[in-house]
Design a protein around this motif. Structure first.
Motif, short mmCIF file in Angstrom:
data_model
loop_
_atom_site.label_atom_id
_atom_site.label_comp_id
_atom_site.label_asym_id
_atom_site.label_seq_id
_atom_site.Cartn_x
_atom_site.Cartn_y
_atom_site.Cartn_z
N MET A 1 4.49 -16.01 -8.46
CA MET A 1 3.15 -15.48 -8.67
C MET A 1 3.23 -14.30 -9.62
N PRO A 2 2.43 -14.27 -10.68
CA PRO A 2 2.48 -13.14 -11.60
C PRO A 2 1.99 -11.87 -10.93
N SER A 3 2.54 -10.76 -11.36
CA SER A 3 2.16 -9.47 -10.81
C SER A 3 0.73 -9.14 -11.22
N GLN A 4 -0.01 -8.56 -10.28
CA GLN A 4 -1.37 -8.12 -10.60
C GLN A 4 -1.30 -6.93 -11.52
N SER A 5 -2.29 -6.80 -12.40
CA SER A 5 -2.33 -5.60 -13.24
C SER A 5 -2.66 -4.42 -12.34
N HIS A 6 -2.23 -3.28 -12.76
CA HIS A 6 -2.44 -2.11 -11.91
C HIS A 6 -3.72 -1.39 -12.26
N ILE A 7 -4.17 -0.61 -11.31
CA ILE A 7 -5.47 0.05 -11.38
C ILE A 7 -5.64 0.86 -12.65
N PHE A 8 -4.59 1.48 -13.14
CA PHE A 8 -4.74 2.35 -14.29
C PHE A 8 -3.73 2.02 -15.38
N SER A 9 -3.43 0.74 -15.60
CA SER A 9 -2.54 0.34 -16.66
C SER A 9 -3.18 0.72 -17.99
N VAL B 1 6.87 -6.55 -1.92
CA VAL B 1 6.04 -7.14 -2.98
C VAL B 1 4.57 -6.85 -2.71
N ARG B 2 4.14 -6.98 -1.45
CA ARG B 2 2.74 -6.68 -1.10
C ARG B 2 2.40 -5.22 -1.39
N ILE B 3 3.33 -4.33 -1.09
CA ILE B 3 3.09 -2.90 -1.33
C ILE B 3 3.01 -2.63 -2.83
N GLY B 4 3.95 -3.15 -3.58
CA GLY B 4 3.99 -2.91 -5.01
C GLY B 4 2.83 -3.53 -5.77
N ASP B 5 2.37 -4.68 -5.29
CA ASP B 5 1.26 -5.38 -5.95
C ASP B 5 0.01 -5.33 -5.08
N HIS B 6 -0.23 -4.19 -4.49
CA HIS B 6 -1.36 -4.03 -3.57
C HIS B 6 -2.68 -4.33 -4.27
N PRO B 7 -3.69 -4.75 -3.51
CA PRO B 7 -5.01 -5.02 -4.11
C PRO B 7 -5.57 -3.76 -4.76
N GLN B 8 -6.47 -3.98 -5.69
CA GLN B 8 -7.11 -2.89 -6.41
C GLN B 8 -8.58 -2.80 -6.02
N PRO B 9 -9.14 -1.60 -6.04
CA PRO B 9 -10.58 -1.47 -5.78
C PRO B 9 -11.37 -2.16 -6.88
N PRO B 10 -12.61 -2.52 -6.60
CA PRO B 10 -13.46 -3.10 -7.64
C PRO B 10 -13.72 -2.09 -8.75
N PRO C 1 -21.35 3.78 -0.98
CA PRO C 1 -20.96 2.65 -0.13
C PRO C 1 -19.54 2.88 0.39
N PRO C 2 -19.14 2.19 1.45
CA PRO C 2 -17.76 2.32 1.94
C PRO C 2 -16.79 1.96 0.81
N MET C 3 -15.70 2.66 0.76
CA MET C 3 -14.75 2.45 -0.33
C MET C 3 -13.71 1.39 0.03
N ALA C 4 -13.48 0.49 -0.91
CA ALA C 4 -12.41 -0.50 -0.76
C ALA C 4 -11.06 0.20 -0.66
N LEU C 5 -10.93 1.35 -1.34
CA LEU C 5 -9.67 2.09 -1.32
C LEU C 5 -9.27 2.46 0.11
N THR C 6 -10.23 2.74 0.96
CA THR C 6 -9.93 3.09 2.35
C THR C 6 -9.23 1.94 3.04
N ALA C 7 -9.75 0.73 2.89
CA ALA C 7 -9.13 -0.45 3.51
C ALA C 7 -7.77 -0.75 2.89
N ILE C 8 -7.66 -0.55 1.58
CA ILE C 8 -6.38 -0.79 0.90
C ILE C 8 -5.32 0.17 1.43
N MET C 9 -5.68 1.45 1.57
CA MET C 9 -4.73 2.44 2.09
C MET C 9 -4.35 2.13 3.54
#
Length: 158
Positions: A1-9, A75-84, A40-48
């Motif tokens: 699976m390709p790595s997800q791009s990061h939030i601030f690449s 791998v899950r930690i390094g490629d964690h989901p990103q907020p919208p 609105p509730p932040m996605a970052l809270t759930a990600i953290m």
């Protein structure tokens, strides 16, 4: 699976800068002025929260020498989901001049998690523990720099 791009690449940061220029910066004052009851509730809270659970699971997996699970979690930690995107804009507006530092913490976490995955795949306990300490150090540095101000600004917590 390709790595997800990061939030601030760099490409993403350029896209965000272009988007901000296109809207003439009109959005940023309103976004930065969000109050906890308006936002609105932040996605970052759930990600953290999920990252915290994964970090605890890594600790348990290391204790059991369950290297495949450590590698999977790394791998899950390094490629964690990103907020919208809209939430990323709110975060960037708030972080302001510290954006580069914020991006660097995410980059260091990603790189340390990759080392953690490799060490676990090699079943090298000492290297695994060292890489996990690097992940924790990167997380701690970011939290010490930003958590209190994020919680105060975005959640009204002091």
């Amino acid at each position: 699976m390709p790595s997800q791009s990061h939030i601030f690449s760099p490409p993403r940061a350029a896209a965000v800068a272009l988007m901000m220029a296109l809207v003439g910066g009109a959005l940023l004052p309103a976004v930065a002025a969000d109050t906890p009851d308006q936002a609105p509730p932040m996605a970052l809270t759930a990600i953290m929260r999920d990252l915290g659970q994964d970090m605890q699971a890594v600790t348990a997996a290391i204790a059991r020498e369950d290297w495949p699970n450590v590698a999977r979690l790394a791998v899950r930690i390094g490629d964690h989901p990103q907020p919208p995107l809209a939430e990323k804009l709110r975060i960037l507006a708030f972080v302001g001049k510290d954006t580069a530092r914020f991006r660097d913490y995410d980059k260091h976490t990603h790189e340390a998690a990759q080392r953690l995955a490799r060490a676990a795949q090699d079943k090298d306990g000492t290297a695994t523990i060292s890489a996990f300490a690097d992940v924790q150090t990167a997380c701690l540095a970011c939290h010490q720099q930003f958590r209190q101000s994020f919680q105060a600004h975005f959640h009204g917590r002091q």
